[in-house]
Design an enzyme around this catalytic site. Sequence first.
Site, PDB file in Angstrom:
ATOM      1  N   SER A  53      41.509  42.314  30.578  1.00  0.00           N
ATOM      2  CA  SER A  53      41.682  43.143  32.053  1.00  0.00           C
ATOM      3  C   SER A  53      40.087  43.283  32.455  1.00  0.00           C
ATOM      4  O   SER A  53      39.172  43.525  31.374  1.00  0.00           O
ATOM      5  CB  SER A  53      42.370  44.503  31.879  1.00  0.00           C
ATOM      6  OG  SER A  53      41.812  45.096  33.071  1.00  0.00           O
ATOM      7  N   TYR A  61      42.703  53.053  28.499  1.00  0.00           N
ATOM      8  CA  TYR A  61      43.294  51.568  28.683  1.00  0.00           C
ATOM      9  C   TYR A  61      42.292  50.521  28.578  1.00  0.00           C
ATOM     10  O   TYR A  61      42.569  49.567  27.657  1.00  0.00           O
ATOM     11  CB  TYR A  61      44.067  51.375  30.084  1.00  0.00           C
ATOM     12  CG  TYR A  61      44.287  50.257  30.400  1.00  0.00           C
ATOM     13  CD1 TYR A  61      45.401  49.387  29.881  1.00  0.00           C
ATOM     14  CD2 TYR A  61      43.749  49.583  31.686  1.00  0.00           C
ATOM     15  CE1 TYR A  61      45.785  47.928  30.090  1.00  0.00           C
ATOM     16  CE2 TYR A  61      43.993  48.159  31.918  1.00  0.00           C
ATOM     17  CZ  TYR A  61      45.044  47.380  31.266  1.00  0.00           C
ATOM     18  OH  TYR A  61      45.040  46.067  31.765  1.00  0.00           O
ATOM     19  N   LYS A 104      41.590  47.390  25.489  1.00  0.00           N
ATOM     20  CA  LYS A 104      41.727  45.901  25.759  1.00  0.00           C
ATOM     21  C   LYS A 104      40.303  45.316  24.995  1.00  0.00           C
ATOM     22  O   LYS A 104      40.327  44.384  24.622  1.00  0.00           O
ATOM     23  CB  LYS A 104      41.426  45.785  27.311  1.00  0.00           C
ATOM     24  CG  LYS A 104      42.931  46.116  27.909  1.00  0.00           C
ATOM     25  CD  LYS A 104      43.863  44.745  27.517  1.00  0.00           C
ATOM     26  CE  LYS A 104      45.400  45.220  27.910  1.00  0.00           C
ATOM     27  NZ  LYS A 104      46.509  44.403  27.558  1.00  0.00           N
TER      28      LYS A 104
END
Length: 323
Positions: free
Chosen positions: A118, A142, A146
């Site tokens: 991402s 988050y 990643k």
Amino acid sequence: MQTILVTGGAGYIGSFTVDKLIKKGFIVVIVDNLSSGNKQNMNEKAEFRELDILDKEALEKVFSEFNIDAVVHFAGKIEVEESMYDPKKYFDNNILGGLNILEAMRKNNVKNIVFSSSAAVYGIPNKKKVSEEAEKKPINFYGQTKLWFEELLEWYDKIHEIKSVCLRYFNAAGAAIDGSKGEIRKKETHVIPILFDKIQQQQPFSIFGDDYPTRDGTCVRDYIHVLDLADAHIRALSYLEENNQSNIFNVGTSEGISVKELVEQAQKITGQTTQIQIAPRRPGDPPFLVADNTKITQTLNWRPRYSDVSTILESAWKWMNRK
Ligand code: UDP
């Protein structure tokens, strides 16, 4: 023909990628726990095993049942806000779940994996268009998971010669061109589905902040059509097959659109006006997040074909109005 294991193949981007793989003649095995994926999205021609990637034994069973040639790994948690109050869930699913996949690959001598990364790995970029080499400083947990998993992949390449392509998605959006398939989420947070919903319900749409240092004060994003994202995965698999080398690519259009511009376009497409209210900034929103996509266009010969704002919005609107 090759057999591809797709984790999270019942999800939004996963299911569009599965459709494309099957169209290209691949045999596809989906594993998905259906926590956010949806059976309705799943291609009937794919084999399906309902399981959680945290369930090591169940996962390894799939590797012994099928002769897997490569993995496309989508399964994971994706809610930025949730990651900031329940980081363990993100660590478990995005790191430990991913490790289970890598270990199963190692034991079964599977050498290639494409990973859903991402643009969240960049945090707040200090350049207008962000290239793969830009500083990685996630501003939410988050994005951190990643980035950690990307680093794990680097080590699994060094230690076990498992080769990976990490695709750093910008803002995934849009639906099938005929509106037959699109994003289904229990709790919608993405701007385009929310905007259309407000238009449909004749309720005011909230813009989260209009005092950002951008051309009209609202946040600028790089929206990429889900069909173009799916295409990037097919090309990433061929790249691994042909080059036996790991790599990382941004997947975006290199064009930015502001929230206000989105609203204007959405009004044009629907022929309806919507009331706008300015709400406070949403924590963790970078003002400007747009890809430099030079690397993927040059290396994978990938081009966005469906990612102009009108195709994205028209397809999403058709999907919202499906019978
Ligand atoms: N946004 C907004 N109103 C909404 C939802 C989102 O103004 O109801 C803004 C959000 O602040 C961000 C942009 O739209 O600047 C894109 O948000 P989204 O959640 O779709 O994607 P993100 O960029 O967070 O991955």
